[in-house]
Motif scaffolding. Structure first.
Motif, PDB file in Angstrom:
ATOM      1  N   PHE A 152       8.755  30.178  59.269  1.00 53.53           N
ATOM      2  CA  PHE A 152       7.665  29.507  59.973  1.00 53.53           C
ATOM      3  C   PHE A 152       7.291  30.235  61.262  1.00 53.53           C
ATOM      4  CE2 PHE A 152       8.660  26.042  57.148  1.00 53.53           C
ATOM      5  CZ  PHE A 152       7.447  25.394  56.969  1.00 53.53           C
ATOM      6  N   ASP A 153       8.142  31.167  61.689  1.00 49.82           N
ATOM      7  CA  ASP A 153       7.883  31.988  62.878  1.00 49.82           C
ATOM      8  C   ASP A 153       7.532  31.111  64.082  1.00 49.82           C
ATOM      9  OD1 ASP A 153       8.457  34.235  61.362  1.00 49.82           O
ATOM     10  OD2 ASP A 153       6.373  34.429  60.688  1.00 49.82           O
ATOM     11  N   SER A 154       6.294  31.235  64.590  1.00 44.41           N
ATOM     12  CA  SER A 154       5.907  30.479  65.790  1.00 44.41           C
ATOM     13  C   SER A 154       5.285  29.124  65.471  1.00 44.41           C
ATOM     14  CB  SER A 154       4.913  31.295  66.625  1.00 44.41           C
ATOM     15  OG  SER A 154       3.753  31.618  65.865  1.00 44.41           O
ATOM     16  N   LYS A 213       8.301  24.894  50.158  1.00 50.17           N
ATOM     17  CA  LYS A 213       7.172  25.181  49.283  1.00 50.17           C
ATOM     18  C   LYS A 213       5.892  25.484  50.053  1.00 50.17           C
ATOM     19  CE  LYS A 213       5.945  20.282  48.601  1.00 50.17           C
ATOM     20  NZ  LYS A 213       5.739  19.216  47.581  1.00 50.17           N
ATOM     21  N   SER A 214       5.818  25.002  51.308  1.00 48.92           N
ATOM     22  CA  SER A 214       4.595  25.237  52.093  1.00 48.92           C
ATOM     23  C   SER A 214       4.467  26.685  52.558  1.00 48.92           C
ATOM     24  CB  SER A 214       4.549  24.296  53.299  1.00 48.92           C
ATOM     25  OG  SER A 214       5.709  24.451  54.085  1.00 48.92           O
ATOM     26  N   ILE A 215       5.562  27.466  52.468  1.00 47.52           N
ATOM     27  CA  ILE A 215       5.477  28.865  52.892  1.00 47.52           C
ATOM     28  C   ILE A 215       5.930  29.819  51.782  1.00 47.52           C
ATOM     29  CG2 ILE A 215       5.776  28.363  55.349  1.00 47.52           C
ATOM     30  CD1 ILE A 215       8.727  29.221  55.018  1.00 47.52           C
ATOM     31  N   GLN A 216       6.116  29.329  50.571  1.00 45.96           N
ATOM     32  CA  GLN A 216       6.595  30.192  49.493  1.00 45.96           C
ATOM     33  C   GLN A 216       5.633  31.335  49.202  1.00 45.96           C
ATOM     34  OE1 GLN A 216       7.433  27.738  46.100  1.00 45.96           O
ATOM     35  NE2 GLN A 216       9.464  27.113  46.837  1.00 45.96           N
ATOM     36  N   HIS A 217       4.358  31.103  49.422  1.00 48.25           N
ATOM     37  CA  HIS A 217       3.358  32.125  49.113  1.00 48.25           C
ATOM     38  C   HIS A 217       3.298  33.236  50.153  1.00 48.25           C
ATOM     39  CE1 HIS A 217       1.459  29.379  51.978  1.00 48.25           C
ATOM     40  NE2 HIS A 217       0.676  30.399  52.333  1.00 48.25           N
ATOM     41  N   LYS A 218       3.935  33.074  51.290  1.00 48.46           N
ATOM     42  CA  LYS A 218       3.823  34.033  52.376  1.00 48.46           C
ATOM     43  C   LYS A 218       4.618  35.312  52.111  1.00 48.46           C
ATOM     44  CE  LYS A 218       3.984  32.627  56.597  1.00 48.46           C
ATOM     45  NZ  LYS A 218       4.429  31.982  57.860  1.00 48.46           N
ATOM     46  N   VAL A 219       5.719  35.209  51.350  1.00 49.36           N
ATOM     47  CA  VAL A 219       6.599  36.352  51.118  1.00 49.36           C
ATOM     48  C   VAL A 219       6.854  36.476  49.620  1.00 49.36           C
ATOM     49  CG1 VAL A 219       8.878  37.347  51.581  1.00 49.36           C
ATOM     50  CG2 VAL A 219       7.703  36.042  53.363  1.00 49.36           C
ATOM     51  N   ASN A 238       9.293  38.738  48.296  1.00 45.93           N
ATOM     52  CA  ASN A 238      10.715  39.000  48.086  1.00 45.93           C
ATOM     53  C   ASN A 238      11.498  38.295  49.195  1.00 45.93           C
ATOM     54  OD1 ASN A 238      13.292  39.972  47.676  1.00 45.93           O
ATOM     55  ND2 ASN A 238      12.648  42.084  47.287  1.00 45.93           N
ATOM     56  N   TRP A 239      11.895  37.062  48.933  1.00 43.05           N
ATOM     57  CA  TRP A 239      12.585  36.270  49.952  1.00 43.05           C
ATOM     58  C   TRP A 239      14.005  36.770  50.198  1.00 43.05           C
ATOM     59  CZ3 TRP A 239      10.516  33.172  53.358  1.00 43.05           C
ATOM     60  CH2 TRP A 239       9.277  32.599  53.109  1.00 43.05           C
ATOM     61  N   LYS A 240      14.624  37.377  49.182  1.00 47.65           N
ATOM     62  CA  LYS A 240      15.975  37.896  49.374  1.00 47.65           C
ATOM     63  C   LYS A 240      15.977  39.020  50.402  1.00 47.65           C
ATOM     64  CE  LYS A 240      19.936  39.814  46.909  1.00 47.65           C
ATOM     65  NZ  LYS A 240      20.491  40.225  45.570  1.00 47.65           N
ATOM     66  N   ALA A 241      15.030  39.950  50.267  1.00 46.87           N
ATOM     67  CA  ALA A 241      14.936  41.039  51.241  1.00 46.87           C
ATOM     68  C   ALA A 241      14.543  40.500  52.615  1.00 46.87           C
ATOM     69  CB  ALA A 241      13.912  42.068  50.761  1.00 46.87           C
ATOM     70  N   PHE A 242      13.723  39.446  52.637  1.00 48.03           N
ATOM     71  CA  PHE A 242      13.307  38.829  53.900  1.00 48.03           C
ATOM     72  C   PHE A 242      14.515  38.264  54.649  1.00 48.03           C
ATOM     73  CE2 PHE A 242      12.200  34.912  56.148  1.00 48.03           C
ATOM     74  CZ  PHE A 242      11.223  35.352  57.019  1.00 48.03           C
ATOM     75  N   LEU A 243      15.390  37.567  53.901  1.00 44.40           N
ATOM     76  CA  LEU A 243      16.566  36.984  54.545  1.00 44.40           C
ATOM     77  C   LEU A 243      17.543  38.051  55.009  1.00 44.40           C
ATOM     78  CD1 LEU A 243      17.400  33.828  52.398  1.00 44.40           C
ATOM     79  CD2 LEU A 243      16.278  33.940  54.621  1.00 44.40           C
ATOM     80  N   VAL A 244      17.742  39.088  54.212  1.00 43.70           N
ATOM     81  CA  VAL A 244      18.661  40.154  54.621  1.00 43.70           C
ATOM     82  C   VAL A 244      18.193  40.777  55.921  1.00 43.70           C
ATOM     83  CG1 VAL A 244      19.524  42.452  54.024  1.00 43.70           C
ATOM     84  CG2 VAL A 244      19.459  40.647  52.285  1.00 43.70           C
ATOM     85  N   LYS A 245      16.915  40.995  56.056  1.00 49.75           N
ATOM     86  CA  LYS A 245      16.366  41.591  57.274  1.00 49.75           C
ATOM     87  C   LYS A 245      16.510  40.646  58.464  1.00 49.75           C
ATOM     88  CE  LYS A 245      12.152  43.614  59.191  1.00 49.75           C
ATOM     89  NZ  LYS A 245      10.725  43.973  58.914  1.00 49.75           N
ATOM     90  N   ARG A 246      16.234  39.357  58.254  1.00 56.89           N
ATOM     91  CA  ARG A 246      16.288  38.389  59.355  1.00 56.89           C
ATOM     92  C   ARG A 246      17.719  38.080  59.786  1.00 56.89           C
ATOM     93  NH1 ARG A 246      11.831  35.130  60.661  1.00 56.89           N
ATOM     94  NH2 ARG A 246       9.956  36.413  60.435  1.00 56.89           N
TER      95      ARG A 246
END
Length: 622
Positions: free
Chosen positions: A157-159, A191-197, A199-207
């Motif tokens: 959700f960032d900011s 579900k409200s942000i599923q469309h934003k990314v 590859n969620w796995k790579a997103f989590l590894v980076k975060r």
């Protein structure tokens, strides 16, 4: 039956199961409907039909029976308040209000290790924004901390703060990062942000690379067990202690029932580290007055609580310069904790304990003397209030106002206790004015209320109960076990009393308003707060029995024996307060003014013998 919690007498029906008439009728109606439907369908009728889903067991505090001796003097309120009626998250919000850090409370779970938990830490939480039929989790970061509570934001959700939510970090649904992987639980993005990314796995590894998470799970065990025997202050006669049994332990708070209570209704709440409780034999060892129980022998399961379970006090040397009978000082009135009063040392006991009386309001028999340790943060040298801009409550009936210590000492032919005898340690407690917390109402010690720190003087905190007038404020030490961080009640299952205005809205009942009495004397005020199940303590003003050498009492005025040698007495916690009736109090003869005033040159203000490093004479900002 519907999950409401309150005093037994406030409920309806012979079995006291219903909070209102409508609740009873609803249950009866639903039970009949369920029975009729079962017969039509050819099924055997069930014994009971569920009406409303009950609240979680952790969120309930068992209501206990009230003191039957006080029924005629009480106003019964037919109301019950749900435990979850107050939401700290909505109360604090995302504004400027802040909760005191858990690290300020060394006596609570994780109180000594909470400094490692900061904003930005990642956790795994339940995903409430999911259409899947099973429980799924997602990563969230801490945006704001308030005690055990944290404002969380889902990762991704960032900011955007639109989906931020408050949660207690110590509840079972909050986990350290990695818990889902080790337990095979699914991590699913909202579900409200599923469309934003993509590859969620790579997103989590980076975060999550280099990010911090919660420490390993903790568990807190409380050493006090049910049916342990302790000595505790007699709330009807402050000058003595009685034997009581532990009946309930909630988050370290003990419900103690006096041993002679036939129905278990004569009880007292305090924390296990409270200076009000001691091991069996403490009173005899220091020369404190004690009421022997009429119970002939211990019942099955009863055992004396070991001495190492109780809070310890500092060792003191009474062989040198020490407090003496008749010395004057300033002390927090245990019956009106918003007032610091002129007081006198009435008796010096062993192990550094003192019997203190409030000048001008003492009972003739000394039944309202109370016990403080010489290192207690609740007693101060003469002049403490004046130097720190705190209003000092003068003796009742004293007409030479404004009160001046020099004149008073001369008129009473007394001396002030030397400053160097008092506790001048000021820990780095971490409190600042404006911090929110949960605090025990020490005038009704079974209640834990929403409160705010409004002022700090050295180690002394001024606690204000939200929604109540300032006259109900209380002076409390920064290390008091009766202060708790935001979320402590939810964590332990103890009932939290909401601010007065919200409580009145939730009750929506015609509770009579209490009128504010106008009086000059501000000492010894009985505080009445939440009207739900309130039980004023009956403090009879009859003459107190005398303690003989065996520790028993006869029906004669009290006479305190000389204290035994300090070497034979164990060090335990100091005594703070209970309740005291402010009526029919007559000054002790030792406090009466002399017929003829002596010359000023014949007297000296003895507290000038303080050390040069004395912190009491550093003025604090109001």
């Amino acid at each position: 039956m519907c999950g409401m919690v309150g005093v037994r007498d406030a409920f309806y029906s012979k079995t006291k199961r219903f909070c209102s008439v409508s609740c009873s009728r609803s249950y009866s109606s639903n039970s009949k409907k369920a029975s009729i439907m079962a017969r039509l369908q050819g099924k055997p009728p069930t014994k009971k039909a569920k009406v409303l889903q009950k609240q979680p067991l952790m969120a309930k505090l068992a209501a206990y029976s009230q003191n039957q001796n006080n029924q005629q003097s009480q106003v019964k309120t037919k109301a019950a308040v749900p435990l979850d009626s107050f939401d700290w998250g909505n109360y604090i919000g995302s504004g400027d209000l802040m909760g005191a850090p858990v690290s300020c409370f060394k006596h609570v779970p994780m109180g000594t290790s909470w400094d490692d938990i900061t904003e930005g830490i990642r956790v795994e939480v339940l995903n409430s924004d999911s259409s899947l039929p099973m429980k799924v989790y997602w990563i969230a970061s801490i945006i704001k901390l308030a005690g055990f509570k944290a404002l969380l934001r889902y990762e991704g959700f960032d900011s955007d703060s639109g989906q931020d939510f408050w949660s207690n970090l110590c509840v079972p649904d909050i986990h350290a990062v990695g818990w889902c992987a080790s337990g095979g639980k699914p991590l699913v993005p909202p579900k409200s942000i599923q469309h934003k990314v993509t590859n969620w796995k790579a997103f989590l590894v980076k975060r999550l690379t280099g990010a911090k998470t919660l420490p390993p799970d903790f568990s807190t065990k409380f050493p006090f067990k049910k049916l342990m025997r302790v000595e505790v202050v007699d709330k009807a006669h402050l000058c003595r202690t009685r034997v009581a049994l532990v009946q309930q332990v909630i988050g370290g708070r003990l419900r103690l029932v006096y041993e002679e209570s036939p129905d278990g209704s004569d009880d007292f709440w305090c924390h296990m580290y409270s200076p009000l409780i001691h091991s069996i034999g403490w009173s005899r060892s220091i020369g404190h007055r004690f009421k022997r129980s009429d119970v002939a022998k211990k019942l099955d399961g009863q055992v004396d609580a070991p001495g190492q379970l109780f809070a310890k006090v500092k060792d003191v040397d009474q062989s040198g310069e020490w407090f003496k009978d008749g010395m004057k000082l300033e002390a927090i009135d245990p019956l009106n904790l918003s007032a610091i009063c002129v007081a006198t040392v009435r008796k010096v006991l062993a192990d550094g304990y003192l019997m203190i009386g409030i000048d001008g309001s003492e009972a003739a028999d000394g039944s309202d003397w109370f016990c403080y340790h010489g290192t207690s943060p609740s007693i101060f040298p003469a002049g403490f209030c004046e130097i720190n801009s705190i209003e000092l409550t003068p003796p009742r009936g004293y007409t030479k106002l404004p009160f001046r210590w020099f004149d008073y000492l001369r008129e009473t032919s007394s001396v002030a206790a030397p400053v160097k005898l008092f506790n001048k340690d000021v820990p780095n407690h971490g409190f600042v004015p404006g911090m929110k917390l949960e605090a025990v109402d020490l005038m009704e010690p079974r209640l834990v209320c929403v409160a705010t720190v409004t002022r700090i003087v050295h180690r002394l905190l001024r606690i204000h109960f939200d929604g109540w007038e300032d006259e109900y404020d209380q002076w409390v030490d920064c290390e008091s076990p009766d202060l708790y961080p935001v979320g402590w009640c939810q964590l332990t299952g103890y009932q939290l009393q909401p601010p007065a205005m919200q409580a009145s809205r939730d009750l929506n009942a015609g509770v009579p308003k209490q009128r504010k009495k106008s009086q000059q004397y501000k000492g010894q005020k009985k505080k009445r707060k939440i009207a739900i199940g309130k039980r004023p303590v009956n403090l009879c003003g009859a003459g107190l029995p005398r303690r003989n050498q065996c520790g028993d009492e006869n029906m004669t005025p009290p006479h305190y024996p000389s204290a035994p040698s300090p070497s034979s007495a164990p060090a335990n916690a100091p005594l703070d307060s209970a309740d005291r009736d402010s009526t029919n109090h007559t000054p002790v003869a030792a406090l009466q003014l002399k017929d003829e005033a002596a010359k000023a040159d014949d007297f000296s203000f003895r507290q000038s013998s303080s050390n040069s490093t004395d912190g009491f004479f550093v003025k604090q900002e109001p």
